[in-house]
Design a protein around this motif. Structure first.
Motif, PDB file in Angstrom:
ATOM      1  N   ARG A 199     -37.563  16.210 -52.848  1.00  0.00           N
ATOM      2  CA  ARG A 199     -38.510  16.757 -51.686  1.00  0.00           C
ATOM      3  C   ARG A 199     -39.732  17.575 -52.261  1.00  0.00           C
ATOM      4  NH1 ARG A 199     -35.973  19.719 -47.736  1.00  0.00           N
ATOM      5  NH2 ARG A 199     -37.876  19.668 -46.482  1.00  0.00           N
ATOM      6  N   ASN A 230     -39.948  23.289 -51.109  1.00  0.00           N
ATOM      7  CA  ASN A 230     -38.969  22.671 -50.036  1.00  0.00           C
ATOM      8  C   ASN A 230     -39.622  23.080 -48.525  1.00  0.00           C
ATOM      9  OD1 ASN A 230     -37.207  23.053 -52.273  1.00  0.00           O
ATOM     10  ND2 ASN A 230     -36.453  21.193 -51.060  1.00  0.00           N
ATOM     11  N   GLY A 231     -40.297  22.075 -47.892  1.00  0.00           N
ATOM     12  CA  GLY A 231     -40.883  22.563 -46.357  1.00  0.00           C
ATOM     13  C   GLY A 231     -42.148  23.172 -46.599  1.00  0.00           C
ATOM     14  N   SER A 249     -32.947  18.873 -40.418  1.00  0.00           N
ATOM     15  CA  SER A 249     -34.269  18.973 -39.717  1.00  0.00           C
ATOM     16  C   SER A 249     -34.133  19.365 -38.378  1.00  0.00           C
ATOM     17  CB  SER A 249     -35.271  17.834 -39.838  1.00  0.00           C
ATOM     18  OG  SER A 249     -34.682  16.530 -39.297  1.00  0.00           O
ATOM     19  N   THR A 250     -32.982  18.679 -37.652  1.00  0.00           N
ATOM     20  CA  THR A 250     -32.669  19.024 -36.280  1.00  0.00           C
ATOM     21  C   THR A 250     -32.065  20.449 -36.057  1.00  0.00           C
ATOM     22  OG1 THR A 250     -32.253  16.553 -35.858  1.00  0.00           O
ATOM     23  CG2 THR A 250     -31.254  18.169 -34.133  1.00  0.00           C
ATOM     24  N   ALA A 253     -34.647  23.209 -36.252  1.00  0.00           N
ATOM     25  CA  ALA A 253     -35.621  23.108 -35.181  1.00  0.00           C
ATOM     26  C   ALA A 253     -35.165  23.881 -34.170  1.00  0.00           C
ATOM     27  CB  ALA A 253     -36.074  21.680 -34.937  1.00  0.00           C
ATOM     28  N   ASP A 286     -36.282  25.883 -47.218  1.00  0.00           N
ATOM     29  CA  ASP A 286     -36.281  25.477 -45.895  1.00  0.00           C
ATOM     30  C   ASP A 286     -36.200  26.205 -44.755  1.00  0.00           C
ATOM     31  OD1 ASP A 286     -36.696  22.658 -46.405  1.00  0.00           O
ATOM     32  OD2 ASP A 286     -34.911  22.383 -47.183  1.00  0.00           O
ATOM     33  N   THR A 311     -39.151  28.153 -41.657  1.00  0.00           N
ATOM     34  CA  THR A 311     -39.407  27.848 -40.102  1.00  0.00           C
ATOM     35  C   THR A 311     -39.909  29.128 -39.323  1.00  0.00           C
ATOM     36  OG1 THR A 311     -37.180  29.022 -40.124  1.00  0.00           O
ATOM     37  CG2 THR A 311     -37.129  26.421 -40.398  1.00  0.00           C
TER      38      THR A 311
END
Length: 334
Positions: free
Chosen positions: A25, A116-117, A203-204, A207, A224, A228
């Protein structure tokens, strides 16, 4: 100028597939940021088309070096993570991970957070809300960290206290490295409330969570979670010291410059220091330790805004290398 434009328009990237999702990733994030066509290769496969540069991560450098040789030594090599037994002067760019204990130099760029992210369109970490459950992202034992039954019990107990103190629900999210003995503890602890075990995609979970708890073994998950913008809590697992790490500590007590000299010559691979990186993250206010002391401020959140420019910096270094690369015709003349 024209040759630089032509070198970019004809450029392509080859990523050596390590089979590790977190590593790939990061390579994908960098390749996409460069805006160039890219593809994977694995199992020593040699693609028909010569790439402009090769991205390798960790031990994949050995395969990247063979690919470079197969194409007459022409492709650039961008190494993510410390190179093993290869002098840094032999590589075009080394993107060091934050836990890497490796000497700085003209070929190195030391990241504060893995990629990552990371997203070029978002130059700063967003100020997210804390609505949603506390989600515990479970890792597992590694060469650098152990993960005992007692660690699992203490982690879950502290996460439950964090959820209770903030008036939110708790979710426990197993990962691919979570060992069976830890999952047995999780399933037994929540036998009456099985909905607390969340097996949905990461990912879910990211979020829909309000706060995130990450075990110390996974640098990728820390990145990651942090990106967020949600409060990220770090559970400190017991540190293991592999024999190489013990030798590094002993050597540094005598003369740290000797070890750095051996690394620069490609005779030594360097080491890692997760604890130093974790302490820096806490001191910078980017994460909060899930300790007894840390739990005294359950409503903690990061200060905003927080710049997140490392992917852009990596992209700019790579593009500059490609732009400065001599055209094939010039190399042939030499």
């Amino acid at each position: 100028m024209l040759s630089s434009v032509n070198s970019l328009s004809n450029a392509s990237i080859l990523i050596v597939d390590t089979g590790r999702k977190g590593e790939m990733r990061q390579c994908e994030a960098l390749a996409n940021a460069c805006g160039l066509p890219w593809r994977f290769t694995k199992n020593d496969q040699i693609p028909p088309d010569e790439p402009t540069l090769i991205l390798s991560f960790g031990r994949a450098l050995r395969q990247a070096w063979r690919l470079k040789a197969a194409f007459g030594g022409r492709p650039l090599i961008i190494q993510l993570g410390r190179p093993r037994l290869k002098a840094p002067s032999e590589l075009d760019l080394i993107l060091l991970m934050p836990q890497d204990d490796y000497p700085e130099g003209p070929q190195t760029l030391h990241l504060n957070m893995p990629l990552n992210g990371a997203d070029l369109s978002r130059p700063a970490i967003p100020a997210d809300t804390t609505q949603g459950p506390v989600s515990v992202l479970l890792g597992g034992p590694t060469r650098h960290f152990s993960f005992s039954d007692n660690d699992a019990q203490v982690l879950l107990s502290r996460a439950e206290r964090l959820a209770a103190a903030t008036g939110t629900a708790l979710r426990v999210v197993p990962g691919p490295r979570t060992p069976d003995h830890v999952m047995q503890i999780v399933e037994e602890r929540y036998r009456q409330t099985p909905d607390r075990i969340d097996r949905r995609p990461l990912s879910t979970v990211l979020a829909e969570s309000g706060r995130l708890v990450v075990t110390a073994d996974s640098a990728s998950l820390i990145a990651d979670a942090w990106r967020t913008g949600k409060p990220t809590w770090l559970y400190p697992l017991p540190v293991r010291l592999p024999p190489v790490q013990r030798l590094k500590i002993m050597a540094d007590r005598i003369t740290p410059e000797l070890r750095h000299t051996l690394i620069r010559r490609g005779w030594l691979a360097g080491g890692t220091d997760f604890s130093r990186w974790h302490r820096a993250l806490v001191q910078q206010g980017l994460v909060r330790p899930l300790t007894e002391q840390g739990l005294k401020k359950p409503d903690w959140h990061m200060p905003f805004p927080i710049p997140d420019e490392e992917l852009r910096a990596c992209r700019d270094r790579v593009i500059a290398l490609i732009a400065d690369r001599k055209p094939a015709s010039s190399r042939a003349e030499r």
